[in-house]
Design a protein around this motif. Structure first.
Motif, mmCIF file in Angstrom:
data_model
loop_
_atom_site.group_PDB
_atom_site.id
_atom_site.type_symbol
_atom_site.label_atom_id
_atom_site.label_comp_id
_atom_site.label_asym_id
_atom_site.label_seq_id
_atom_site.Cartn_x
_atom_site.Cartn_y
_atom_site.Cartn_z
ATOM 1 N N LEU A 1 0.825 -1.200 0.000
ATOM 2 C CA LEU A 1 0.000 0.000 0.000
ATOM 3 C C LEU A 1 0.867 1.262 0.000
ATOM 4 N N VAL A 2 1.899 1.283 0.820
ATOM 5 C CA VAL A 2 2.773 2.455 0.904
ATOM 6 C C VAL A 2 3.532 2.672 -0.408
ATOM 7 N N PRO B 1 4.993 1.181 -7.950
ATOM 8 C CA PRO B 1 4.485 0.384 -6.829
ATOM 9 C C PRO B 1 5.127 -0.993 -6.807
ATOM 10 N N PHE B 2 5.005 -1.649 -5.671
ATOM 11 C CA PHE B 2 5.667 -2.928 -5.435
ATOM 12 C C PHE B 2 5.341 -3.968 -6.506
ATOM 13 N N LEU B 3 4.058 -4.153 -6.814
ATOM 14 C CA LEU B 3 3.671 -5.183 -7.776
ATOM 15 C C LEU B 3 4.257 -4.911 -9.155
ATOM 16 N N LEU B 4 4.223 -3.656 -9.576
ATOM 17 C CA LEU B 4 4.790 -3.311 -10.881
ATOM 18 C C LEU B 4 6.299 -3.534 -10.875
ATOM 19 N N ASP B 5 6.948 -3.176 -9.789
ATOM 20 C CA ASP B 5 8.396 -3.355 -9.694
ATOM 21 C C ASP B 5 8.770 -4.824 -9.804
ATOM 22 N N ILE B 6 8.003 -5.692 -9.151
ATOM 23 C CA ILE B 6 8.255 -7.133 -9.236
ATOM 24 C C ILE B 6 8.035 -7.623 -10.668
ATOM 25 N N ALA B 7 6.924 -7.197 -11.296
ATOM 26 C CA ALA B 7 6.627 -7.617 -12.668
ATOM 27 C C ALA B 7 7.738 -7.200 -13.621
ATOM 28 N N ILE B 8 8.266 -6.002 -13.440
ATOM 29 C CA ILE B 8 9.343 -5.515 -14.306
ATOM 30 C C ILE B 8 10.615 -6.321 -14.099
ATOM 31 N N LYS B 9 10.910 -6.668 -12.857
ATOM 32 C CA LYS B 9 12.150 -7.373 -12.556
ATOM 33 C C LYS B 9 12.160 -8.807 -13.083
ATOM 34 N N ALA C 1 -5.824 -4.249 -3.864
ATOM 35 C CA ALA C 1 -6.418 -5.563 -3.635
ATOM 36 C C ALA C 1 -5.448 -6.492 -2.909
ATOM 37 N N TRP C 2 -4.220 -6.599 -3.401
ATOM 38 C CA TRP C 2 -3.236 -7.481 -2.779
ATOM 39 C C TRP C 2 -2.805 -6.956 -1.412
ATOM 40 N N GLY C 3 -2.605 -5.636 -1.303
ATOM 41 C CA GLY C 3 -2.200 -5.075 -0.025
ATOM 42 C C GLY C 3 -3.235 -5.314 1.054
ATOM 43 N N ALA D 1 -6.998 -18.151 0.303
ATOM 44 C CA ALA D 1 -8.352 -17.718 -0.042
ATOM 45 C C ALA D 1 -8.395 -16.216 -0.324
ATOM 46 N N LEU D 2 -7.734 -15.422 0.517
ATOM 47 C CA LEU D 2 -7.743 -13.976 0.330
ATOM 48 C C LEU D 2 -7.027 -13.568 -0.957
ATOM 49 N N LEU D 3 -5.917 -14.246 -1.259
ATOM 50 C CA LEU D 3 -5.179 -13.904 -2.479
ATOM 51 C C LEU D 3 -5.934 -14.337 -3.729
ATOM 52 N N VAL D 4 -6.647 -15.466 -3.653
ATOM 53 C CA VAL D 4 -7.465 -15.899 -4.792
ATOM 54 C C VAL D 4 -8.571 -14.879 -5.052
ATOM 55 N N ILE D 5 -9.219 -14.420 -3.987
ATOM 56 C CA ILE D 5 -10.274 -13.412 -4.139
ATOM 57 C C ILE D 5 -9.696 -12.116 -4.709
ATOM 58 N N ALA D 6 -8.536 -11.693 -4.160
ATOM 59 C CA ALA D 6 -7.910 -10.456 -4.634
ATOM 60 C C ALA D 6 -7.528 -10.556 -6.103
ATOM 61 N N GLN D 7 -6.887 -11.675 -6.470
ATOM 62 C CA GLN D 7 -6.462 -11.822 -7.858
ATOM 63 C C GLN D 7 -7.654 -11.962 -8.791
ATOM 64 N N GLY D 8 -8.715 -12.613 -8.328
ATOM 65 C CA GLY D 8 -9.919 -12.705 -9.145
ATOM 66 C C GLY D 8 -10.494 -11.331 -9.440
ATOM 67 N N GLY D 9 -10.528 -10.463 -8.422
ATOM 68 C CA GLY D 9 -10.994 -9.103 -8.632
ATOM 69 C C GLY D 9 -10.090 -8.315 -9.565
ATOM 70 N N VAL D 10 -8.773 -8.525 -9.423
ATOM 71 C CA VAL D 10 -7.807 -7.836 -10.284
ATOM 72 C C VAL D 10 -8.002 -8.239 -11.741
ATOM 73 N N LEU D 11 -8.148 -9.534 -11.982
ATOM 74 C CA LEU D 11 -8.327 -10.015 -13.359
ATOM 75 C C LEU D 11 -9.650 -9.539 -13.950
ATOM 76 N N LEU D 12 -10.711 -9.545 -13.125
ATOM 77 C CA LEU D 12 -12.008 -9.079 -13.611
ATOM 78 C C LEU D 12 -11.944 -7.596 -13.984
ATOM 79 N N HIS D 13 -11.322 -6.813 -13.131
ATOM 80 C CA HIS D 13 -11.163 -5.380 -13.426
ATOM 81 C C HIS D 13 -10.307 -5.175 -14.666
ATOM 82 N N GLY D 14 -9.231 -5.980 -14.789
ATOM 83 C CA GLY D 14 -8.369 -5.859 -15.957
ATOM 84 C C GLY D 14 -9.077 -6.203 -17.247
ATOM 85 N N TRP D 15 -9.960 -7.190 -17.196
ATOM 86 C CA TRP D 15 -10.706 -7.588 -18.387
ATOM 87 C C TRP D 15 -11.744 -6.530 -18.763
#
Length: 206
Positions: free
Chosen positions: A102-103, A110-118, A148-150, A182-196
């Motif tokens: 979140l920070v 952001p953290f997720l983008l930095d990981i994806a780039i690396k 969502a992930w944070g 369970a929480l990460l599956v829900i978070a990622q499901g929301g992320v993918l739905l929003h992305g689509w």
């Protein structure tokens, strides 16, 4: 991510997540008390660190983080002697990860983008960086993913504290893992739905 990198990630995941559970429940089956079984489970990820050191001759930031978490757990174990305090300490790890996600949105990347780039090939990494700075759809989607992930990790931390002090000790290690999954599956499901729906996923394909 290459096949070799994926295999190493799965191996690390197995040693960091599955091994502690196997050690804890194996020790309990042998009659060890919960406190000692939890301490042995805390030390289980040392196997992944040893493999990393033997292969690369250096420790990455993840390994250093795990070592710090193990050291903190051992200090708690020695000074409290309380298995529930050891169980609750898991919340510090997931809570810190969630708070950092979140920070990190206030940083350049952001953290997720930095990981994806690396972990991506140079061309893909450059595309992600360009989309982050130049495409508002992708930018909003990535911000939503970080939220969502944070929040998933922060909720996991809160749930682990509640479980540590209210549920039977033997049930908490497994339930903690199931809660996080369970929480990460829900978070990622929301992320993918929003992305689509927003079209951000199409942007990733070029």
């Amino acid at each position: 991510m290459s096949a070799a990198s994926g295999a190493r990630t799965l191996l690390t995941l197995g040693l960091d997540v599955v091994a502690p559970l196997a050690v804890f429940y194996g020790a309990r089956a042998l009659g060890l008390d919960p406190w000692l079984a939890l301490v042995l489970g805390v030390l289980a990820p040392a196997g992944a660190i040893a493999l990393t050191w033997a292969r690369d001759r250096h420790l990455d930031t993840t390994a250093v983080f795990v070592i710090a978490a193990m050291a903190l757990s051992l200090v708690i174990a020695l000074f409290t002697g309380d298995p529930r305090a050891l169980l609750a300490r898991e919340s510090w790890v997931t809570g810190a990860i969630g708070a950092w996600m979140l920070v990190s949105m206030a940083l350049r990347r952001p953290f997720l983008l930095d990981i994806a780039i690396k972990i991506s090939p140079p061309g893909t990494a450059a595309r992600y960086d360009a989309l982050w700075t130049g495409d508002p759809v992708f930018h909003r989607w990535m911000v939503g993913a970080c939220w969502a992930w944070g929040l998933a990790f922060v909720l996991d931390a809160a749930g682990r504290v509640v479980m540590a002090y209210t549920l039977p000790v033997d049930s908490v290690p497994l339930l903690g893992v199931l809660l996080l999954v369970a929480l990460l599956v829900i978070a990622q499901g929301g992320v993918l739905l929003h992305g689509w729906r927003s079209g951000a996923l199409r942007l990733l394909r070029g």
